[in-house]
Structures are given as structure tokens and as C-alpha cells.
Design an enzyme around this catalytic site. Sequence first.
Site, PDB file in Angstrom:
ATOM      1  N   ASN A  10       0.731  -1.244  -0.233  1.00  0.00           N
ATOM      2  CA  ASN A  10      -0.119   0.053  -0.116  1.00  0.00           C
ATOM      3  C   ASN A  10       0.940   1.205   0.024  1.00  0.00           C
ATOM      4  OD1 ASN A  10      -1.742   1.912   0.521  1.00  0.00           O
ATOM      5  ND2 ASN A  10      -2.458   1.301   2.586  1.00  0.00           N
ATOM      6  N   TRP A  11       1.321   1.767  -1.092  1.00  0.00           N
ATOM      7  CA  TRP A  11       2.057   2.986  -1.229  1.00  0.00           C
ATOM      8  C   TRP A  11       1.456   4.106  -0.603  1.00  0.00           C
ATOM      9  CZ3 TRP A  11       4.063   2.603  -7.286  1.00  0.00           C
ATOM     10  CH2 TRP A  11       4.833   1.589  -7.018  1.00  0.00           C
ATOM     11  N   LYS A  12       0.053   4.298  -0.335  1.00  0.00           N
ATOM     12  CA  LYS A  12      -0.438   5.284   0.220  1.00  0.00           C
ATOM     13  C   LYS A  12      -0.151   6.726  -0.739  1.00  0.00           C
ATOM     14  CE  LYS A  12       0.008   3.354   4.762  1.00  0.00           C
ATOM     15  NZ  LYS A  12      -0.180   3.515   6.262  1.00  0.00           N
ATOM     16  N   HIS A  96      -9.590   1.612   4.917  1.00  0.00           N
ATOM     17  CA  HIS A  96      -8.350   1.751   5.617  1.00  0.00           C
ATOM     18  C   HIS A  96      -8.496   2.793   7.047  1.00  0.00           C
ATOM     19  CE1 HIS A  96      -4.379   2.822   6.505  1.00  0.00           C
ATOM     20  NE2 HIS A  96      -3.746   1.823   5.959  1.00  0.00           N
ATOM     21  N   GLU A  98      -6.867   5.270   7.769  1.00  0.00           N
ATOM     22  CA  GLU A  98      -6.671   6.403   7.598  1.00  0.00           C
ATOM     23  C   GLU A  98      -7.790   7.223   6.968  1.00  0.00           C
ATOM     24  OE1 GLU A  98      -2.934   5.619   5.413  1.00  0.00           O
ATOM     25  OE2 GLU A  98      -1.821   5.416   7.408  1.00  0.00           O
ATOM     26  N   GLU A 168      -5.559  -4.442  11.145  1.00  0.00           N
ATOM     27  CA  GLU A 168      -4.743  -3.465  11.132  1.00  0.00           C
ATOM     28  C   GLU A 168      -4.805  -2.677  12.280  1.00  0.00           C
ATOM     29  OE1 GLU A 168      -2.677  -2.495   7.129  1.00  0.00           O
ATOM     30  OE2 GLU A 168      -4.028  -1.128   7.498  1.00  0.00           O
ATOM     31  N   GLY A 174       2.283   2.507  10.973  1.00  0.00           N
ATOM     32  CA  GLY A 174       3.315   3.644  10.838  1.00  0.00           C
ATOM     33  C   GLY A 174       3.881   4.076  11.824  1.00  0.00           C
ATOM     34  N   SER A 211       2.979  -1.949  10.626  1.00  0.00           N
ATOM     35  CA  SER A 211       4.531  -1.831  11.043  1.00  0.00           C
ATOM     36  C   SER A 211       5.423  -3.162  10.551  1.00  0.00           C
ATOM     37  CB  SER A 211       4.960  -1.338  12.187  1.00  0.00           C
ATOM     38  OG  SER A 211       4.535  -0.215  12.481  1.00  0.00           O
ATOM     39  N   GLY A 232       2.579  -0.916   4.307  1.00  0.00           N
ATOM     40  CA  GLY A 232       2.643   0.548   3.961  1.00  0.00           C
ATOM     41  C   GLY A 232       4.133   0.871   3.809  1.00  0.00           C
ATOM     42  N   GLY A 233       4.627   1.750   4.883  1.00  0.00           N
ATOM     43  CA  GLY A 233       6.002   2.080   4.851  1.00  0.00           C
ATOM     44  C   GLY A 233       7.219   1.214   4.082  1.00  0.00           C
TER      45      GLY A 233
END
Length: 248
Positions: A10-12, A96, A98, A168, A174, A211, A232-233
Amino acid sequence: MINKRFCIANWKMNYSIIDSKEYIMIWNKLEKLNTNVKTIICPPFTGLNVVGDLLKDSSTELGAQNIFYKNKGAYTGEISSIMLKELECKWIIIGHSERRMIIGETNEVIHDKLSHVINEGLFPILCVGETLEDRENGKTEIIIKEQLEIAIGDIDLNASKYILIAYEPVWAIGTGLHADNEIINKIHLFIRNYFIEKGYNSNISIIYGGSVTDKNAFSLSNNPNIDGFLIGGASLDVNKFYSIYTNL
Ligand code: PGA
């Protein structure tokens, strides 16, 4: 049970078209021997076209980070299943945290999106998870059950070949603080039992996100209750994403 595990990037809101091209050109050259794992990359909307083109002859599939629940019309700023299918996008992240917390998406809106995605023959990656406050108040299961209950409602989940549920925990996203195997086991079994009680099982995969890195993926991936990762990250670094994939 689906006999595959999932490794999802997930590149966001990261990567320009040029960055995306560079990433996928490196990704495509890396040997994919782990045939038990399905890889999916979810770039931002502006990257879907170029990433989809570059992935065309590869085993990696394309996902989107969001969708609207109507096919077309006066919905400024939204994107439809018709547009996503045109780009051969198969997977859609829904709910998600976010989007829930920053954009204000409710469980009811998430229900409409889930229903739409399944009706359109796309595959959902439905995210659920508790905040730190929920956890400290002992409300983790209550919150997750509510998120599932409202999102699913009367939808017939058997209409989809794959239903991915991403556990999640918000406090792990993150933050560098991943949930440990004990927490993941408890919640993944809770989610699995929720679906079994509803009469679903065979098309449901439960993946973990929060994470996940190349450093902790190995210990987490030995856990038979984890059907894969939403990353993600660490997915922004092609070598780290590859290392997670090879460890799954
Ligand atoms: P993270 O994000 O890997 O950076 O914690 C996971 C996610 O939000 O899906």
C-alpha cells in the site's frame, strides 16, 4: 481455505509516475520463486495506469487504495469500478483507518463500497482494527465486530472468490510498533470464528498490517493464523518489499 498467502504493498500517497516506473522496473527483474504467495501493488490513482502496464506480463496484480460505490455520475473527486477495471485493477482496499479517521469514512459508507466491489467482480481488502484507546479500554473485539457487522450487513460474501480481511491495529500503523504473534493470533482467530459463525470460511483470508518490515516479517510469517501482510512504509522500498515476499 485459500491455498495462497498475500503480500500487498500500500503505497498510500507516495510516488510520482517516474518513481513508480523505476520501482516496478526493479521489481519485475527480481525472481519470484515463492509461488505460494500472491503479490499485489496498490499505487495512488495517478500511478495505476503506468504500474498496471508494467505489471501486465508479471504475476503481480494491481490494486487501488479506494473506490466510490457508484459507477458514474456527479461525484466530484471520486473514482469508479468502471475506471479501475479499465486499468485491470482487481483489488480494492476498503476501510483503511486513515480513510476512516482523516477522511471520516463511516462503517455505513464502507458497507456500500464493499457491496459495490463484490457486485462489480472486484476483490475487497477490508481493513479493520482498534485504536490504542479501544485496546486499553478492553474494547478491541467489540470494535472489530462492529466494523465487520456493519460493513458486511446483508452482503453475500460467497459471491466473491476472495475476501481479504486486513487486521490493522491503528496503534501499529506507521509507528514501528507491530502487534506481536499473541495479539495477532487472538484477533485473527476471533475474526475467523466470526466468519465461520456466519457460514463463511473458504474464501476468507485474514492478513495482518501495521509496521510490517523486512526485519519482523520472518517471525510473523511463521504464524499459521496469518494469511499475508498489508504493508505501508516498508513497501516503498522495493528491496524490503521483496524481502518480505520471499519470507512469506
Ligand atoms: P505501515 O502501514 O506498514 O506503514 O504500518 C500499513 C498500512 O497502513 O496498511
